[in-house]
Enzyme design. Structure first.
Site, mmCIF file in Angstrom:
data_model
loop_
_atom_site.group_PDB
_atom_site.id
_atom_site.type_symbol
_atom_site.label_atom_id
_atom_site.label_comp_id
_atom_site.label_asym_id
_atom_site.label_seq_id
_atom_site.Cartn_x
_atom_site.Cartn_y
_atom_site.Cartn_z
ATOM 1 N N ASP A 27 0.830 -1.207 0.000
ATOM 2 C CA ASP A 27 0.000 0.000 0.000
ATOM 3 C C ASP A 27 0.866 1.259 0.000
ATOM 4 O OD1 ASP A 27 -2.418 1.309 -0.070
ATOM 5 O OD2 ASP A 27 -2.662 1.344 2.097
ATOM 6 N N GLY A 30 -0.081 5.442 -4.397
ATOM 7 C CA GLY A 30 -0.701 6.716 -4.773
ATOM 8 C C GLY A 30 -0.116 7.857 -3.947
ATOM 9 N N ARG A 31 0.003 7.638 -2.645
ATOM 10 C CA ARG A 31 0.540 8.699 -1.770
ATOM 11 C C ARG A 31 1.989 9.010 -2.106
ATOM 12 N NH1 ARG A 31 -0.805 5.950 3.616
ATOM 13 N NH2 ARG A 31 -1.450 4.275 2.206
ATOM 14 N N TRP A 32 2.746 7.965 -2.458
ATOM 15 C CA TRP A 32 4.152 8.164 -2.830
ATOM 16 C C TRP A 32 4.232 9.151 -4.002
ATOM 17 C CZ3 TRP A 32 7.118 7.756 -7.157
ATOM 18 C CH2 TRP A 32 8.505 7.673 -6.983
ATOM 19 N N ARG A 40 -0.869 9.647 -9.760
ATOM 20 C CA ARG A 40 -0.879 8.417 -8.953
ATOM 21 C C ARG A 40 -0.256 7.226 -9.673
ATOM 22 N NH1 ARG A 40 -4.082 7.371 -4.735
ATOM 23 N NH2 ARG A 40 -4.448 5.275 -5.526
ATOM 24 N N HIS A 44 2.438 3.506 -8.982
ATOM 25 C CA HIS A 44 2.293 2.080 -9.284
ATOM 26 C C HIS A 44 3.502 1.566 -10.063
ATOM 27 C CE1 HIS A 44 -1.635 2.197 -7.593
ATOM 28 N NE2 HIS A 44 -2.190 2.897 -8.569
ATOM 29 N N LEU A 138 10.803 -20.279 -5.306
ATOM 30 C CA LEU A 138 9.893 -19.365 -4.602
ATOM 31 C C LEU A 138 8.530 -19.400 -5.298
ATOM 32 C CD1 LEU A 138 9.433 -16.931 -2.540
ATOM 33 C CD2 LEU A 138 9.863 -15.452 -4.491
ATOM 34 N N ARG A 195 2.336 -4.951 6.021
ATOM 35 C CA ARG A 195 1.523 -3.941 5.332
ATOM 36 C C ARG A 195 2.301 -2.647 5.309
ATOM 37 N NH1 ARG A 195 -4.628 -2.756 4.584
ATOM 38 N NH2 ARG A 195 -4.363 -0.741 3.591
ATOM 39 N N ARG A 201 -5.399 -1.868 8.820
ATOM 40 C CA ARG A 201 -6.611 -2.610 8.450
ATOM 41 C C ARG A 201 -6.258 -3.796 7.554
ATOM 42 N NH1 ARG A 201 -8.154 2.761 6.248
ATOM 43 N NH2 ARG A 201 -7.154 2.938 4.215
HETATM 44 C C1 FPP Z 1 -2.070 0.136 -3.370
HETATM 45 O O1 FPP Z 1 -1.608 1.461 -3.339
HETATM 46 C C2 FPP Z 1 -1.522 -0.534 -4.528
HETATM 47 C C3 FPP Z 1 -2.239 -1.052 -5.548
HETATM 48 C C4 FPP Z 1 -3.714 -0.998 -5.615
HETATM 49 C C5 FPP Z 1 -1.584 -1.671 -6.709
HETATM 50 C C6 FPP Z 1 -0.363 -2.477 -6.394
HETATM 51 C C7 FPP Z 1 0.193 -2.919 -7.658
HETATM 52 C C8 FPP Z 1 1.511 -2.990 -7.958
HETATM 53 C C9 FPP Z 1 2.610 -2.674 -7.021
HETATM 54 C C10 FPP Z 1 1.895 -3.447 -9.322
HETATM 55 C C11 FPP Z 1 1.678 -4.915 -9.413
HETATM 56 C C12 FPP Z 1 2.185 -5.476 -10.644
HETATM 57 C C13 FPP Z 1 2.131 -6.812 -10.913
HETATM 58 C C14 FPP Z 1 2.734 -7.366 -12.102
HETATM 59 C C15 FPP Z 1 1.480 -7.734 -9.994
HETATM 60 P P1 FPP Z 1 -2.674 2.649 -3.368
HETATM 61 O O2 FPP Z 1 -2.849 3.089 -4.777
HETATM 62 O O3 FPP Z 1 -3.931 2.241 -2.678
HETATM 63 O O4 FPP Z 1 -1.911 3.729 -2.547
HETATM 64 P P2 FPP Z 1 -2.531 4.864 -1.610
HETATM 65 O O5 FPP Z 1 -3.040 4.151 -0.378
HETATM 66 O O6 FPP Z 1 -1.377 5.731 -1.315
HETATM 67 O O7 FPP Z 1 -3.608 5.538 -2.407
#
Ligand code: FPP
Length: 249
Positions: A27, A30-32, A40, A44, A138, A195, A201
């Site tokens: 998680d 988006g904040r990053w 946002r 990702h 793995l 997490r 949560r």
């Molecule tokens: C949550 O951060 C992250 C996600 C919904 C997407 C995670 C996906 C990846 C890291 C890429 C995965 C790629 C493959 C190939 C599996 P958020 O957007 O909810 O962040 P925020 O809480 O800051 O809004």
């Protein structure tokens, strides 16, 4: 009825130091990005880099199973542009990294609801599974179109079907049997769930499997999650005393 401690719990009580199965809610992407004034989606794509390095870290540490939460059944309700970007990103990630991961012995397993998705999306996941199916260093379970309640509901439906067709007697329905009907059915439960992003949560992740997992929650946002952060999580895990509800002398 007193439930016997299972083999995995028995081993965990004895060794307990390096988790066999780690799960991660990645998680904070988006904040990053927002913190840097970026859109946002850039969070990702940085998140993918952190994922690849976490996978390599697990291979190096001899962790057998890594389960990551990539896309939930609820994530479809995000803005269309973000959803489309994530689908493209997953495709590009496999194209770019699958061979390297495979050469390191990583087997990709898709956990999640396989119904109702487009052929294009389904094929991305089936190809990744097919290409890596003989690897065993793995197991990388990627939760995609995954929801814990959806998983338990689907497991229940399948079990009811088997009861109705006479393949299972109702008396045979035990916790072990239910575990086998989960998407992670072949694998032991997670020992440690990490997490990132600092929220306390579950977000519908591994509801069934998390029963006795140890939790490590860090404020680090997923794209910043480094080997050092992973080491800190493992160190914290190694200091816990796991009891599985019992008293350990
Ligand atoms: C949550 O951060 C992250 C996600 C919904 C997407 C995670 C996906 C990846 C890291 C890429 C995965 C790629 C493959 C190939 C599996 P958020 O957007 O909810 O962040 P925020 O809480 O800051 O809004």
């Amino acid at each position: 009825m007193l439930k016997a401690i299972d083999e995995h719990q028995e081993q965990a009580l004895q060794q307990d130091k390096v988790p066999q199965h780690v799960a991660i809610t990645m998680d904070g992407n988006g904040r990053w990005a927002q913190k840097r004034g970026l859109p946002r989606y850039m969070g990702h794509s940085e998140g993918v880099k952190a994922l690849i390095s976490a996978v390599k870290f697990c291979v190096k540490k001899g962790i057998s199973i890594l389960t990551v939460f990539a896309f939930s059944t609820e994530n479809w309700y995000r803005p269309k542009g973000e959803v489309n970007y994530l689908m493209g990103l997953m495709k590009r990630t496999f194209e770019k990294h699958i061979e390297e991961l495979s050469s390191q012995g990583v087997r990709v397993v898709w956990i999640g609801d396989r119904n109702g998705l487009s052929k294009d999306i389904t094929n991305i996941w089936l190809n990744a599974e097919e290409l890596t199916k003989n690897n065993n260093r793995l197991i990388l379970n990627i939760a995609f179109n995954y929801g814990g309640r959806n998983e338990i509901t689907n497991a229940t439906r399948r079990i009811v079907d088997e009861v109705l067709t006479g393949k299972i007697n109702p008396e045979e329905i035990t916790e072990e049997l239910l575990s086998r009907y989960m998407y992670t059915g072949k694998y032991v439960d997670p020992d440690l769930i990490i997490r990132t992003g600092g929220e306390y949560r579950l977000s519908n992740f591994l509801l069934w499997q998390a029963a006795y997992a140890e939790w490590h929650i860090t404020d680090t946002l997923w794209p910043d999650f480094s080997d050092e952060d992973f080491e800190i999580a493992l160190l914290s895990f190694s200091r816990r005393q796991r009891r599985f509800g019992r008293v350990v002398e």
